[in-house]
Design a protein around this motif. Structure first.
Motif, mmCIF file in Angstrom:
data_model
loop_
_atom_site.group_PDB
_atom_site.id
_atom_site.type_symbol
_atom_site.label_atom_id
_atom_site.label_comp_id
_atom_site.label_asym_id
_atom_site.label_seq_id
_atom_site.Cartn_x
_atom_site.Cartn_y
_atom_site.Cartn_z
ATOM 1 N N THR A 1 -77.051 16.333 10.866
ATOM 2 C CA THR A 1 -76.000 15.346 11.177
ATOM 3 C C THR A 1 -75.271 15.643 12.475
ATOM 4 O OG1 THR A 1 -74.036 14.246 10.271
ATOM 5 C CG2 THR A 1 -74.213 16.608 9.870
ATOM 6 N N LYS A 2 -74.707 14.565 13.041
ATOM 7 C CA LYS A 2 -73.813 14.705 14.195
ATOM 8 C C LYS A 2 -72.388 14.888 13.671
ATOM 9 C CE LYS A 2 -73.584 11.039 17.259
ATOM 10 N NZ LYS A 2 -74.195 10.082 18.186
ATOM 11 N N TYR A 3 -72.217 14.736 12.361
ATOM 12 C CA TYR A 3 -70.893 14.736 11.723
ATOM 13 C C TYR A 3 -70.788 15.824 10.651
ATOM 14 C CZ TYR A 3 -70.835 10.137 13.908
ATOM 15 O OH TYR A 3 -70.898 9.108 14.812
ATOM 16 N N ASN B 1 -77.130 16.519 17.909
ATOM 17 C CA ASN B 1 -76.310 15.725 18.827
ATOM 18 C C ASN B 1 -76.786 14.299 19.044
ATOM 19 O OD1 ASN B 1 -74.280 17.752 19.661
ATOM 20 N ND2 ASN B 1 -76.138 18.864 20.183
ATOM 21 N N GLY B 2 -77.849 13.905 18.370
ATOM 22 C CA GLY B 2 -78.341 12.533 18.529
ATOM 23 C C GLY B 2 -79.727 12.407 17.953
ATOM 24 N N SER B 3 -80.245 11.174 17.928
ATOM 25 C CA SER B 3 -81.567 10.893 17.339
ATOM 26 C C SER B 3 -81.748 11.646 16.018
ATOM 27 C CB SER B 3 -82.686 11.258 18.307
ATOM 28 O OG SER B 3 -82.503 10.565 19.506
ATOM 29 N N ILE B 4 -80.766 11.530 15.167
ATOM 30 C CA ILE B 4 -80.722 12.291 13.917
ATOM 31 C C ILE B 4 -81.912 11.976 13.008
ATOM 32 C CG2 ILE B 4 -79.197 12.972 11.988
ATOM 33 C CD1 ILE B 4 -77.914 13.308 14.774
ATOM 34 N N GLU B 5 -82.403 10.721 13.108
ATOM 35 C CA GLU B 5 -83.506 10.292 12.242
ATOM 36 C C GLU B 5 -84.763 11.142 12.414
ATOM 37 O OE1 GLU B 5 -81.616 8.349 14.048
ATOM 38 O OE2 GLU B 5 -80.756 6.803 12.735
ATOM 39 N N LEU B 6 -84.851 11.835 13.544
ATOM 40 C CA LEU B 6 -86.007 12.702 13.784
ATOM 41 C C LEU B 6 -86.091 13.835 12.770
ATOM 42 C CD1 LEU B 6 -86.309 13.615 17.559
ATOM 43 C CD2 LEU B 6 -88.172 12.950 16.037
ATOM 44 N N CYS C 1 -77.123 12.752 7.455
ATOM 45 C CA CYS C 1 -75.868 12.038 7.201
ATOM 46 C C CYS C 1 -75.583 11.344 8.527
ATOM 47 C CB CYS C 1 -74.760 13.037 6.852
ATOM 48 S SG CYS C 1 -73.135 12.269 6.710
ATOM 49 N N ASP C 2 -75.724 10.001 8.555
ATOM 50 C CA ASP C 2 -75.645 9.310 9.843
ATOM 51 C C ASP C 2 -75.168 7.876 9.677
ATOM 52 O OD1 ASP C 2 -75.885 9.216 12.614
ATOM 53 O OD2 ASP C 2 -77.996 8.631 12.578
ATOM 54 N N ILE C 3 -74.916 7.262 10.811
ATOM 55 C CA ILE C 3 -74.452 5.870 10.831
ATOM 56 C C ILE C 3 -75.624 4.912 10.668
ATOM 57 C CG2 ILE C 3 -73.524 4.117 12.378
ATOM 58 C CD1 ILE C 3 -71.745 6.284 13.563
ATOM 59 N N VAL C 4 -75.443 3.930 9.808
ATOM 60 C CA VAL C 4 -76.430 2.856 9.660
ATOM 61 C C VAL C 4 -75.727 1.555 10.011
ATOM 62 C CG1 VAL C 4 -77.975 1.638 8.085
ATOM 63 C CG2 VAL C 4 -77.607 4.113 7.816
ATOM 64 N N GLU C 5 -76.300 0.850 10.990
ATOM 65 C CA GLU C 5 -75.699 -0.435 11.330
ATOM 66 C C GLU C 5 -76.607 -1.554 10.832
ATOM 67 O OE1 GLU C 5 -74.705 -0.797 15.462
ATOM 68 O OE2 GLU C 5 -73.810 -2.775 15.187
ATOM 69 N N THR C 6 -77.699 -1.823 11.546
ATOM 70 C CA THR C 6 -78.624 -2.867 11.088
ATOM 71 C C THR C 6 -79.668 -2.300 10.125
ATOM 72 O OG1 THR C 6 -80.128 -2.406 12.904
ATOM 73 C CG2 THR C 6 -78.418 -4.059 13.296
ATOM 74 N N GLY C 7 -79.873 -1.003 10.171
ATOM 75 C CA GLY C 7 -80.902 -0.369 9.327
ATOM 76 C C GLY C 7 -82.265 -0.329 9.995
ATOM 77 N N SER C 8 -82.364 -0.857 11.228
ATOM 78 C CA SER C 8 -83.699 -0.921 11.833
ATOM 79 C C SER C 8 -84.224 0.454 12.265
ATOM 80 C CB SER C 8 -83.763 -1.941 12.960
ATOM 81 O OG SER C 8 -82.729 -1.722 13.860
ATOM 82 N N THR C 9 -83.349 1.360 12.695
ATOM 83 C CA THR C 9 -83.832 2.699 13.059
ATOM 84 C C THR C 9 -84.465 3.370 11.834
ATOM 85 O OG1 THR C 9 -81.964 2.848 14.581
ATOM 86 C CG2 THR C 9 -83.206 4.862 14.220
ATOM 87 N N LEU C 10 -83.828 3.210 10.673
ATOM 88 C CA LEU C 10 -84.377 3.794 9.448
ATOM 89 C C LEU C 10 -85.733 3.169 9.128
ATOM 90 C CD1 LEU C 10 -81.252 3.926 7.070
ATOM 91 C CD2 LEU C 10 -82.278 5.810 8.366
HETATM 92 C C1 PRP Z 1 -76.752 5.264 15.959
HETATM 93 C C2 PRP Z 1 -77.015 6.010 14.658
HETATM 94 C C3 PRP Z 1 -78.393 5.540 14.280
HETATM 95 C C4 PRP Z 1 -78.422 4.113 14.801
HETATM 96 C C5 PRP Z 1 -78.173 3.171 13.653
HETATM 97 O O1 PRP Z 1 -77.328 5.984 16.978
HETATM 98 O O2 PRP Z 1 -76.932 7.409 14.834
HETATM 99 O O3 PRP Z 1 -79.366 6.306 14.911
HETATM 100 O O4 PRP Z 1 -77.367 3.991 15.762
HETATM 101 O O5 PRP Z 1 -78.265 1.821 14.040
HETATM 102 P P1 PRP Z 1 -79.213 0.782 13.284
HETATM 103 O O6 PRP Z 1 -78.965 0.909 11.804
HETATM 104 O O7 PRP Z 1 -78.749 -0.550 13.816
HETATM 105 O O8 PRP Z 1 -80.629 1.083 13.658
HETATM 106 P P2 PRP Z 1 -76.989 5.748 18.518
HETATM 107 O O9 PRP Z 1 -77.778 4.591 19.030
HETATM 108 O O10 PRP Z 1 -75.517 5.646 18.679
HETATM 109 O O11 PRP Z 1 -77.531 7.044 19.250
HETATM 110 P P3 PRP Z 1 -77.815 8.559 18.781
HETATM 111 O O12 PRP Z 1 -79.042 8.517 17.926
HETATM 112 O O13 PRP Z 1 -78.043 9.289 20.036
HETATM 113 O O14 PRP Z 1 -76.614 9.037 18.010
#
Ligand code: PRP
Length: 219
Positions: free
Chosen positions: A122-124, A146-151, A162-171
């Protein structure tokens, strides 16, 4: 009459700052100087209203506000929770809505249910710690990234994130799912505790004007 002092705003760089300024325009607060995309200036002034604005990295906004270098800040709830600074959170601005979630491959759900000693990238780290230790009473190993946590779960660094989900498309694009929701998030306005007392009138007027705009956009 006593000279009015400047009210200083710290805005988190990027999308949040843009949305904030759009909202401020609706209540008559403008800052023309800030619209110049090529400028290298760090601080922008509205002389007429005695306001100053500056942009900073999101996680630095609560720091500027706690120390009083900024009276007011606009930043994501995720950052407020992670930084744990002493300040007043006064308003949910209603934009930048997303969720803090525990995510991973479907198969990691079983590990979570059985309270296995899993690794959480996590970044958090503070939010993750609070969620697992204080809310779920589950011992985990937290790995700060520090980023690209999904990796992390894809390459085997951790079982979940533990990360932010907005649209869910990255997941979706990486074969991961939301396993648990930690909390909803959005942009918040925060205020320095001393400024709230010293500049009470100006700040409460600002909050109530913004509340009116929020009500109008909702209805
Ligand atoms: C944020 C977050 C997810 C993504 C979620 O990353 O960490 O990776 O957005 O958005 P989604 O649900 O719409 O796909 P961000 O783009 O801020 O960059 P980071 O991965 O470098 O933290």
């Amino acid at each position: 009459m006593e000279e009015m002092r400047y009210l200083t705003f710290a805005l988190g760089k990027g999308r949040l700052a843009k949305k904030t300024l759009e909202m401020f325009e609706q209540i008559g607060i403008t800052c023309e100087e800030m619209k110049d995309k090529d400028t290298r200036k760090l601080i922008f002034v509205n002389e007429e209203l005695k306001l100053r604005f500056f942009l900073s990295k999101g996680p630095d906004v609560p720091t500027y506000v706690e120390y009083g270098a900024a009276d007011i800040g606009v930043v994501g709830k995720d950052t407020i929770l992670e930084e744990g600074r002493n300040l007043y959170e006064v308003l949910d601005l209603g934009f930048g809505k997303c969720r803090m979630c525990i995510c991973g491959p479907e198969s990691a759900g079983e590990l979570l249910r059985h309270h296995e000693l899993i690794r959480v990238a996590t970044k958090y780290p503070n939010i993750a710690k609070n969620y697992f230790y204080n809310k779920k009473h589950q011992t985990v190993e937290i790995i700060k990234l520090n980023g690209s946590i999904e990796l992390a779960p894809i390459v085997g660094l951790s079982e979940v994130i533990c990360d932010i989900v907005e649209t869910g498309s990255t997941l979706r694009e990486n074969g991961l799912v939301v396993l648990e929701e930690v909390c909803p998030l959005s942009a918040r306005m925060v205020v320095n505790q001393v400024s709230m007392k010293m500049e009470h009138e100006r700040i409460t007027k600002l909050i109530s004007d913004l509340k009116t705009v929020l009500k109008d956009t909702q209805s």
